[in-house]
Design an enzyme around this catalytic site. Structure first.
Site, mmCIF file in Angstrom:
data_model
loop_
_atom_site.group_PDB
_atom_site.id
_atom_site.type_symbol
_atom_site.label_atom_id
_atom_site.label_comp_id
_atom_site.label_asym_id
_atom_site.label_seq_id
_atom_site.Cartn_x
_atom_site.Cartn_y
_atom_site.Cartn_z
ATOM 1 N N LYS A 279 45.044 -67.419 -24.020
ATOM 2 C CA LYS A 279 44.627 -66.813 -22.742
ATOM 3 C C LYS A 279 45.256 -67.552 -21.563
ATOM 4 O O LYS A 279 45.663 -66.947 -20.570
ATOM 5 C CB LYS A 279 43.099 -66.803 -22.635
ATOM 6 C CG LYS A 279 42.499 -65.644 -23.408
ATOM 7 C CD LYS A 279 41.033 -65.802 -23.709
ATOM 8 C CE LYS A 279 40.636 -64.755 -24.762
ATOM 9 N NZ LYS A 279 39.394 -65.028 -25.434
ATOM 10 N N GLN B 275 33.748 -67.835 -24.320
ATOM 11 C CA GLN B 275 34.283 -67.589 -25.662
ATOM 12 C C GLN B 275 33.150 -67.562 -26.694
ATOM 13 O O GLN B 275 32.361 -68.505 -26.775
ATOM 14 C CB GLN B 275 35.302 -68.692 -25.994
ATOM 15 C CG GLN B 275 36.105 -68.454 -27.231
ATOM 16 C CD GLN B 275 37.083 -67.284 -27.094
ATOM 17 O OE1 GLN B 275 37.833 -67.202 -26.129
ATOM 18 N NE2 GLN B 275 37.053 -66.377 -28.055
ATOM 19 N N ASP C 173 35.308 -59.152 -20.037
ATOM 20 C CA ASP C 173 35.212 -58.821 -21.461
ATOM 21 C C ASP C 173 34.473 -57.496 -21.667
ATOM 22 O O ASP C 173 34.461 -56.953 -22.763
ATOM 23 C CB ASP C 173 34.427 -59.921 -22.204
ATOM 24 C CG ASP C 173 35.320 -60.784 -23.063
ATOM 25 O OD1 ASP C 173 36.425 -60.334 -23.389
ATOM 26 O OD2 ASP C 173 34.890 -61.900 -23.416
#
Ligand code: NAP
Length: 281
Positions: free
Chosen positions: A50, A94, A117
């Site tokens: 990322k 995460q 997300d």
């Protein structure tokens, strides 16, 4: 029939290039904060990629690597701080979190306008009613692939294997909004093989290598393999028996080089969307 390969790597590079160009035109660089708790090696790899994607797209990025002993209160306090930061447009925590931390509460704490997300119930609701702010990254990436290759789900029978909140459910919703007729299968579905074999577009997101055999693929079907498994040699592979499926399919995604790179590119696209929103663009 021998399938055409849907090249996720090439399309992801194209998407990121467009994102970079649009980001350059903004008054302020898009900013992404990635929070990692504990030392899950797979998560570390994702976080590193990322960071690389952010560099490629000309974004500002920050990483927080917190110890596994981090408390819920400490994690929530960091999310709260990031919610208030003007230079941070997207916040990504995460998953999975180490045991003892409440994932749901953490995801709820993220400002929906920074939820790149697309996991917050507000954004899931927007997606459900067909008015999404952000595209869920993996299913959104699949839809981009279908568009790029001129595959229109309208009027097609779409069978999705898997019903997780991250992949299967939002995948079904996006295909439905694109006027596909969607069947979602899961571990309690009887006769899944016959349902799969009836699909014009078959998406597998289960996580079991060898699950989708050649006889589960209709002649001319589009086969999208979302899964990321390891074979006996430790090499990345999907759910689909690739060679057998490719003989019958019209289009197929490889693993690696298919859905994976598109998921990453869609995260960049969502961060750009958030940055535009925050900068009134
Ligand atoms: P998950 O949360 O474990 O969900 C798996 C789903 O598969 C569940 O809905 C489960 O059904 C269903 N299932 C399990 N066994 C089955 C069977 N024998 N037949 C039919 N359905 C079955 O996994 P996930 O997070 O959705 O991920 C799925 C796969 O995609 C994994 O390999 C993951 O690594 C991969 N993935 C890839 C990307 C990418 O960017 N390429 C992104 C995310 C995930 P129940 O609900 O009944 O348990």
């Amino acid at each position: 029939m021998s399938a055409k390969i849907i090249d996720g790597k090439a399309l992801a590079a194209k998407v990121k290039e467009t994102v970079r160009a649009e980001a350059e035109a903004l008054p302020r660089k898009p900013g992404l904060a990635v929070v990692l708790v504990g030392d899950n090696p797979a998560s570390r790899v994702y976080v590193t990629s990322k960071r690389k994607d952010c560099e490629e797209c000309g974004f500002y990025s920050e990483e927080y690597a917190l110890p596994a002993q981090t408390t819920q209160a400490e994690l929530l306090s960091l999310v709260d701080k990031l919610n208030g930061r003007e230079d941070i447009d997207g916040i990504l925590v995460q998953l999975p979190l180490p045991q003892g931390l409440d994932e749901k509460q953490v995801l709820l704490a993220i400002d929906p306008a920074k939820d790149v997300d697309c996991f917050h119930p507000f954004n899931v609701g927007q997606l459900t009613i067909g008015d999404p702010v952000f595209q869920p990254c993996t299913p959104g990436g699949v839809m981009e692939m279908l568009r790029e290759y001129g595959i229109n789900p309208a009027g097609k029978r779409c069978v999705v294997l898997g019903r997780s909140n991250i992949v299967g459910k939002p995948m079904g919703l996006l295909l439905l909004h694109a006027n596909g007729t969607v069947v979602t299968c899961h571990s309690k579905t009887p006769d899944m093989a016959a349902l799969a074999a009836s699909a014009d577009i078959l998406v597998s997101a289960v996580g079991k290598r060898g699950l989708v055999t050649g006889d589960m693929v209709k002649e001319g079907a589009v086969v999208i393999d979302v899964a990321m498994n390891r074979n006996d040699a430790g090499k990345l592979c999907g759910d689909v028996c690739y060679e057998a499926a490719a003989e019958k399919a019209s289009y197929i995604t490889p693993v690696p080089g298919g859905v994976g790179p598109m998921t990453r590119a869609m995260l960049m696209k969502n961060t750009l969307t958030a940055a535009k929103l925050h900068q009134g663009q």
